[in-house]
Design an enzyme around this catalytic site. Structure first.
Site, PDB file in Angstrom:
ATOM      1  N   LYS A 267      -7.590 -31.413  81.145  1.00 11.61           N
ATOM      2  CA  LYS A 267      -6.871 -30.909  82.316  1.00 11.61           C
ATOM      3  C   LYS A 267      -5.800 -29.896  81.934  1.00 11.61           C
ATOM      4  CE  LYS A 267      -6.074 -30.643  86.660  1.00 11.61           C
ATOM      5  NZ  LYS A 267      -7.059 -29.967  87.514  1.00 11.61           N
TER       6      LYS A 267
ATOM      7  N   SER B 123     -14.797  -3.148  80.815  1.00  9.82           N
ATOM      8  CA  SER B 123     -14.747  -4.577  81.069  1.00  9.82           C
ATOM      9  C   SER B 123     -15.185  -4.897  82.509  1.00  9.82           C
ATOM     10  CB  SER B 123     -13.345  -5.114  80.774  1.00  9.82           C
ATOM     11  OG  SER B 123     -13.340  -6.515  80.736  1.00  9.82           O
TER      12      SER B 123
END
Length: 288
Positions: free
Chosen positions: A171, A119
């Protein structure tokens, strides 16, 4: 006779008493000189250095400091990047990748994979001149993940009510206080897909691979060293000594003198190594 013997006995003490301050100053100067002399290198300047990328990647500060130390040592001609990490934060991994890419322009960089280059740690080291890995290493996991929890039922059972004020439809995207809305999930999926495409594109650029074949070497798959070699994710299956020999050839160093770590760095490395072993154990359990 006894008087003469007594005088001879106190003569050294009298000398020390008279010149005590001078002796103390002399001893201090001797200790400073000993501390400044690089005993292990026989007064020779270091010509190779090791960078350690171990444990989960939370930020890029450690690698930055290691590269800064190398940059301040003009005698360094090559770097061995030792990787044993399950990955970590995307932003920090990209920063490290860019640092290694810049360093490669100044001197040869060879990677040796000790346990895992997965990764984010694959992202970090993929631009090296050569990537070596031991035959038991885990390579790849080229993918991006965003995960969270939904504890809405739990907080209801506990009698807790969440409240807050937000401006902007997205948000609160990714919140763990409630289930995501379909629009929020779609937004996050697009965001992660965009980062994934960047990851794949950069891997293809670094390793000379085709983006159209990314289903073979990406998709979050973890590979053995043997499979990673066939896919082009690494260059050689070998030992750390093999990687060092290649670094010596690339940097034209015949007599390696390694840049030393101080005692505090060594202590921190031991702590990080322990963390890495725990992370890799968890990764291995997920693969079974």
């Amino acid at each position: 006779m006894f008087k003469k013997f007594f005088q001879l006995l106190i003569l050294p003490l009298d000398f020390i008493t008279k010149y005590f301050k001078a002796l103390v100053l002399l001893l201090i100067l001797i200790f400073i000189c000993i501390a400044l002399i690089p005993q292990d290198t026989e007064l020779k300047a270091p010509n190779l250095a090791k960078i350690y990328l171990q444990g989960p990647i939370l930020d890029s500060h450690s690698i930055y400091e290691q590269i800064e130390k190398i940059s301040k040592t003009p005698s360094i001609q090559g770097v061995l990047l030792l990787i044993d990490s399950p990955g970590g934060a995307m932003g920090a991994s990209v920063e490290i990748s860019d640092m290694i890419s810049e360093l490669k322009k100044k001197m040869p960089v060879v990677v040796y994979v000790q346990g895992a280059m997965a990764s984010g740690s694959y992202y970090a080291g993929m631009y090296a001149d050569k990537i070596y890995a031991n035959r038991a290493a885990l390579i790849g996991s080229i993918g991006v993940v965003f995960s969270s929890f939904d504890i809405q039922d739990l907080i209801h059972k506990l009698g807790i009510k969440a409240q807050g004020i937000a401006a902007g439809e997205y948000k609160e995207v990714g919140t763990f206080m409630r289930q995501w809305t379909p629009k929020e999930r779609a937004f996050l999926q697009d965001l992660i897909q965009e980062e994934y495409q960047m990851f794949v594109s950069d891997v293809a650029d670094a390793r000379g691979l085709e983006v159209k074949n990314s289903t073979q070497y990406a998709q979050g798959k973890v590979f053995t060293a043997a499979k990673a070699l066939k896919l082009g994710l690494i260059d050689v299956i070998g030992t750390q000594n093999d990687a060092i020999e290649t670094l010596k050839n690339l940097s034209q160093v015949t007599d390696p003198i390694w840049l030393k770590k101080d005692k505090f760095e060594a202590f921190v490395d031991k702590i990080i190594k322990t963390t890495t072993q725990i992370s890799l154990q968890a990764l291995t359990q997920q693969l079974h």
